[in-house]
Scaffold this motif. Structure first.
Motif, PDB file in Angstrom:
ATOM      1  N   LEU A  45       2.359   0.567  48.236  1.00 41.29           N
ATOM      2  CA  LEU A  45       1.590   1.656  47.653  1.00 41.29           C
ATOM      3  C   LEU A  45       2.356   2.292  46.495  1.00 41.29           C
ATOM      4  O   LEU A  45       3.534   2.629  46.617  1.00 41.29           O
ATOM      5  CB  LEU A  45       1.312   2.715  48.720  1.00 41.29           C
ATOM      6  CG  LEU A  45       0.542   3.949  48.262  1.00 41.29           C
ATOM      7  CD1 LEU A  45      -0.905   3.577  47.930  1.00 41.29           C
ATOM      8  CD2 LEU A  45       0.570   5.022  49.350  1.00 41.29           C
ATOM      9  N   LEU A  46       1.669   2.452  45.362  1.00 43.43           N
ATOM     10  CA  LEU A  46       2.261   3.123  44.196  1.00 43.43           C
ATOM     11  C   LEU A  46       1.827   4.585  44.132  1.00 43.43           C
ATOM     12  O   LEU A  46       2.654   5.481  43.949  1.00 43.43           O
ATOM     13  CB  LEU A  46       1.842   2.411  42.912  1.00 43.43           C
ATOM     14  CG  LEU A  46       2.335   0.963  42.739  1.00 43.43           C
ATOM     15  CD1 LEU A  46       1.725   0.353  41.488  1.00 43.43           C
ATOM     16  CD2 LEU A  46       3.853   0.915  42.683  1.00 43.43           C
ATOM     17  N   VAL A  47       0.517   4.804  44.256  1.00 45.31           N
ATOM     18  CA  VAL A  47       0.014   6.165  44.069  1.00 45.31           C
ATOM     19  C   VAL A  47      -1.371   6.289  44.679  1.00 45.31           C
ATOM     20  O   VAL A  47      -2.081   5.292  44.863  1.00 45.31           O
ATOM     21  CB  VAL A  47      -0.049   6.497  42.558  1.00 45.31           C
ATOM     22  CG1 VAL A  47      -1.260   5.841  41.915  1.00 45.31           C
ATOM     23  CG2 VAL A  47      -0.053   7.992  42.309  1.00 45.31           C
ATOM     24  N   THR A  48      -1.753   7.508  44.996  1.00 46.67           N
ATOM     25  CA  THR A  48      -3.115   7.851  45.406  1.00 46.67           C
ATOM     26  C   THR A  48      -3.633   8.928  44.471  1.00 46.67           C
ATOM     27  O   THR A  48      -2.921   9.911  44.206  1.00 46.67           O
ATOM     28  CB  THR A  48      -3.155   8.372  46.842  1.00 46.67           C
ATOM     29  OG1 THR A  48      -2.742   7.331  47.730  1.00 46.67           O
ATOM     30  CG2 THR A  48      -4.554   8.815  47.222  1.00 46.67           C
ATOM     31  N   VAL A  49      -4.845   8.740  43.956  1.00 46.16           N
ATOM     32  CA  VAL A  49      -5.487   9.780  43.157  1.00 46.16           C
ATOM     33  C   VAL A  49      -6.714  10.270  43.916  1.00 46.16           C
ATOM     34  O   VAL A  49      -7.448   9.467  44.497  1.00 46.16           O
ATOM     35  CB  VAL A  49      -5.857   9.292  41.741  1.00 46.16           C
ATOM     36  CG1 VAL A  49      -4.605   9.188  40.886  1.00 46.16           C
ATOM     37  CG2 VAL A  49      -6.578   7.942  41.774  1.00 46.16           C
ATOM     38  N   VAL A  50      -6.898  11.565  43.916  1.00 49.26           N
ATOM     39  CA  VAL A  50      -7.917  12.176  44.771  1.00 49.26           C
ATOM     40  C   VAL A  50      -8.940  12.986  43.980  1.00 49.26           C
ATOM     41  O   VAL A  50     -10.136  12.939  44.257  1.00 49.26           O
ATOM     42  CB  VAL A  50      -7.246  13.078  45.827  1.00 49.26           C
ATOM     43  CG1 VAL A  50      -8.286  13.753  46.691  1.00 49.26           C
ATOM     44  CG2 VAL A  50      -6.271  12.288  46.673  1.00 49.26           C
ATOM     45  N   THR A  51      -8.490  13.723  42.987  1.00 46.89           N
ATOM     46  CA  THR A  51      -9.365  14.637  42.258  1.00 46.89           C
ATOM     47  C   THR A  51      -9.868  13.983  40.983  1.00 46.89           C
ATOM     48  O   THR A  51      -9.101  13.360  40.247  1.00 46.89           O
ATOM     49  CB  THR A  51      -8.589  15.912  41.899  1.00 46.89           C
ATOM     50  OG1 THR A  51      -8.018  16.462  43.086  1.00 46.89           O
ATOM     51  CG2 THR A  51      -9.512  16.936  41.253  1.00 46.89           C
TER      52      THR A  51
END
Lengths: 112, 114
Positions: A45-51
């Motif tokens: 996993l590199l990143v999670t974007v939510v908004t």
């Protein structure tokens, strides 16, 4: 059925160049994740974007989530040979089943 | 911290033989667990997922099956392997004490059916 399409499928560039990988869908996702996978290993996993509209930076990598939360992009500045790998985007299925939808993948090769 | 283990790392099996791949997660409880298969250089195909002990959902009808005998153990099995079962098998977990959004993958098992 929710789908995530990534482009390009393959990318071969010289070290020092910039690149952008796209992850697109006609469906809304509550979040999107980006992974990098090296041959013979599991995705990391590199990143999670939510908004919607969110921008996250991880050193030379910049991730953006579309305003409508249907698409995302990964931009790499001054690519290095260590960036070589398979990049996957993923989002959680909106049906509440805890399944994840994975993109088709972008295979990046950075040449020295 | 949470860790996920898979074994074996590599496996070569003849057509028609049985299969058992094991995945265990440490450092969390009540995770959602997943089995994926990946063809060379391609994306991930979801095979099975589980939201609790004994609860298995199958995504692709085939000669594989999955079981979850314990909270943090997920097993992928077959009674008779086919050539088309060759591939890279990945176990993953989500939820539990981790983020609600993210999946974490094991190191994978490379299966070659001959």
């Amino acid at each position: 059925t929710q789908l995530l399409e990534q482009s390009p499928q393959f990318l071969s560039i010289q070290e020092g160049e910039n690149l952008t990988v796209y992850c697109n869908s006609s469906s809304v996702f509550s979040s999107l994740q980006w992974y990098r996978q090296e041959p013979g290993e599991g995705p990391v996993l590199l990143v999670t974007v939510v908004t919607g509209g969110e921008v996250k930076k991880l050193k030379r990598l910049t991730f953006q989530f579309g305003d409508a939360r249907k698409d995302s992009s990964l931009h790499i500045t001054a690519a290095q040979t260590g960036d070589t790998g398979l990049y996957l985007c993923a989002g959680e299925d909106s049906s509440g089943t805890y399944k994840y939808i994975f993109g088709t993948g972008t295979r990046l090769k950075v040449l020295a | 911290s949470q860790t996920i283990h898979q074994w074996p790392a590599t496996l070569v099996q003849p057509v028609g033989s049985p299969l058992s791949l094991e995945c265990t997660v440490e450092g969390t409880s009540n995770p959602n667990l997943y089995w994926y298969r990946q063809a060379a250089g391609r994306g991930l195909q979801l095979l099975f997922y589980s939201v609790g002990i004994g609860q298995i959902s199958s995504e692709v009808p085939q000669n594989l099956s999955a079981s979850r005998p314990q909270d943090r153990q997920f097993i992928l099995s077959s009674k008779k392997l086919l050539l088309s079962d060759s591939g890279f098998y990945l176990c993953a977990w989500s939820g539990g004490q981790g983020s609600a959004y993210e999946q974490y993958f094991g190191p994978g098992t490379r299966l070659t059916v001959t």
